[in-house]
Design an enzyme around this catalytic site. Structure first.
Site, PDB file in Angstrom:
ATOM      1  CB  THR A  44       1.443   0.092   4.771  1.00  0.00           C
ATOM      2  OG1 THR A  44       1.530  -1.176   4.054  1.00  0.00           O
ATOM      3  CG2 THR A  44       2.421   0.375   5.439  1.00  0.00           C
ATOM      4  N   GLY A  45      -0.640  -2.309   5.926  1.00  0.00           N
ATOM      5  CA  GLY A  45      -0.413  -3.436   6.940  1.00  0.00           C
ATOM      6  C   GLY A  45      -1.844  -4.523   6.459  1.00  0.00           C
ATOM      7  CB  THR A  53      -0.811   0.040   1.395  1.00  0.00           C
ATOM      8  OG1 THR A  53      -1.825  -1.176   1.177  1.00  0.00           O
ATOM      9  CG2 THR A  53      -1.862   1.218   1.547  1.00  0.00           C
ATOM     10  NE  ARG A  68      -9.248  -7.217   2.844  1.00  0.00           N
ATOM     11  CZ  ARG A  68      -8.260  -6.300   3.059  1.00  0.00           C
ATOM     12  NH1 ARG A  68      -7.868  -5.779   1.782  1.00  0.00           N
ATOM     13  NH2 ARG A  68      -7.375  -6.450   4.011  1.00  0.00           N
ATOM     14  N   GLY A  79     -10.240  -3.373   2.704  1.00  0.00           N
ATOM     15  CA  GLY A  79      -9.256  -3.146   3.688  1.00  0.00           C
ATOM     16  C   GLY A  79      -9.379  -1.732   4.531  1.00  0.00           C
ATOM     17  CG  ASP A  80      -5.758  -0.480   6.638  1.00  0.00           C
ATOM     18  OD1 ASP A  80      -5.743  -1.342   5.501  1.00  0.00           O
ATOM     19  OD2 ASP A  80      -4.772   0.173   6.975  1.00  0.00           O
ATOM     20  N   GLY A 114      -4.929  -4.891   6.781  1.00  0.00           N
ATOM     21  CA  GLY A 114      -6.215  -4.005   6.916  1.00  0.00           C
ATOM     22  C   GLY A 114      -7.120  -4.423   7.850  1.00  0.00           C
TER      23      GLY A 114
HETATM   24  N1  GLY Z   1      -3.811  -2.316   3.985  1.00  0.00           N
HETATM   25  C1  GLY Z   1      -4.568  -2.531   2.813  1.00  0.00           C
HETATM   26  C2  GLY Z   1      -5.326  -3.494   3.103  1.00  0.00           C
HETATM   27  O1  GLY Z   1      -5.342  -4.427   3.792  1.00  0.00           O
HETATM   28  O2  GLY Z   1      -6.343  -3.633   1.998  1.00  0.00           O
END
Ligand code: GLY
Length: 377
Positions: A252-253, A201, A229, A231-232, A255
């Site tokens: 970043t990680g 990310t 789905r 993510g964050d 999510g």
């Molecule tokens: N951090 C990006 C995701 O999990 O989609």
């Protein structure tokens, strides 16, 4: 007496609050502007990266960092700098955002992005877009040119078309490396982490010379994501947050964990209250008489070094690790501190400021940034 003291304390404390935010004025000696970027965190091992790969990543990070720094050096806004830094990373096939994004289970590249302005906490996000070359620009357009914060899929693309965004063929985003990762994930029943090794990310946070903060994040998500789905990265408060009263954060990680912890806003909120607590402690330490404190402490008298902000970011990332998640964050404060915290072995990252700092790094410890608490999976 007690009431008088409390009223005086409250008055003193209230007087501190606007000053504690001090978005309008820079402290003497603090950098006028500051920026940090990331291109993902994960299992990054110098022995598994060729010198050429390393040089390519460093060059791509430097390009993004310089693009954002140039905007700020020329007096541009933090919002402009964040977008200027993210666009080259979305355009680079090296990162999991824009071109080079990972594939969904169905073999599509579905893109997410968000952006937030610390001046007024206005925000824009998009998720699941497949034909917009730079999702970060679309996220900002949602912020500035719609009554909403968060648009998804077809609706987001309809909005893009109505606002004149060019339709980019979905094939533009596809790269062989990412397609192979999806095939391997399916063939060997692996998890996204087994094939991605890092999250990829991208994001940027900035403080401009007017004292305003901004944050932005863009991603393709995780290889093999399915069932819509999200993510964050496009979730305001999880992957992105900016508030002039505290800080700007991009994450970043993994999510799901960042959403559960509400990482970006959690860091900003803890930081805001840390300033208030420090102010209160300082106020309580001055002599008091029957009318309350004899002296009202001003926020400019509080020494808020980077250590306290680093500690807060590390604490929140430790919570992510405790739950079993991994990844990292970048943050910038109103004082111009540009910091990282990650619990992986590396994070593609860079930071620059008006005092001449300009550095990019990949592995833990390279620039003094440690890889903190590693989760036990
Ligand atoms: N951090 C990006 C995701 O999990 O989609």
């Amino acid at each position: 007496m007690k009431n008088t003291v409390l009223a005086a304390l409250a008055a003193g404390f209230a007087a501190l609050l606007p000053a504690a935010a001090h978005a309008e004025e820079h402290e003497e000696g603090a950098p006028k502007w500051s920026i940090a970027i990331h291109g993902g965190a994960g299992t990054l091992d110098p022995d598994r990266m060729t010198p050429q790969q390393r040089a390519d990543y460093e060059a791509a990070l430097q390009l993004a960092l310089d693009a954002g720094a140039k905007v700020l050096a020329e007096g541009g806004t933090a919002m402009e700098a964040v977008q200027a830094a993210i666009i080259p990373m979305e355009d680079s096939p090296l990162f999991n955002a824009g071109r080079g994004a990972v594939f969904t289970w169905e073999g599509r590249n579905e893109l997410d992005a968000s952006i937030m302005d610390g001046r007024d906490r206005s925000a824009g996000s998009v998720t699941g877009v497949t034909t917009v070359r730079n999702p970060i620009l679309l996220a900002d357009r949602v912020r500035t040119d719609s009554p909403h914060v968060f648009l998804m899929g077809e609706g987001a693309e309809q909005f893009a078309a109505e606002r004149g965004f060019e339709v980019t063929p979905p094939e533009y985003f596809a790269t062989e490396r990412r397609r192979e990762a999806l095939e391997r994930l399916k063939a060997e029943a692996l998890s996204a982490l087994d094939v991605d090794h890092k999250f990829g990310t991208v994001g940027a946070v900035a403080l401009d010379s007017q004292g305003n903060l901004a944050a932005g994040t863009s991603t393709g998500g995780m290889t093999g994501k399915r069932w819509g789905r999200i993510g964050d990265a496009p979730v305001i408060g999880a992957g992105t947050y900016a508030d002039n009263r505290s800080c700007a954060v991009s994450a970043t990680g993994w999510g799901e964990y960042f959403i559960r912890v509400g990482v970006a806003q959690e860091i900003c909120t803890r930081l805001r209250y840390a300033v208030h607590v420090k102010a209160l402690e300082a106020q309580l330490s001055v002599p008091w008489d029957e009318n309350g404190p004899t002296y009202i402490v001003h926020a400019s008298e509080l020494a808020m070094g980077p250590e306290i902000f680093q500690e807060i970011a590390d604490e929140v990332m430790a919570e992510v690790a405790e739950l079993g998640g991994d990844g990292g964050v970048i943050l910038v404060t109103p004082e111009g501190h540009a910091l990282y915290s990650f619990n992986t072995t590396g994070m593609y990252r860079g930071r620059a400021n008006s005092d001449g700092m300009n550095e990019v790094a990949i592995f833990g410890g390279e620039d003094g940034a440690d890889s903190g608490n590693t989760p036990d999976h």
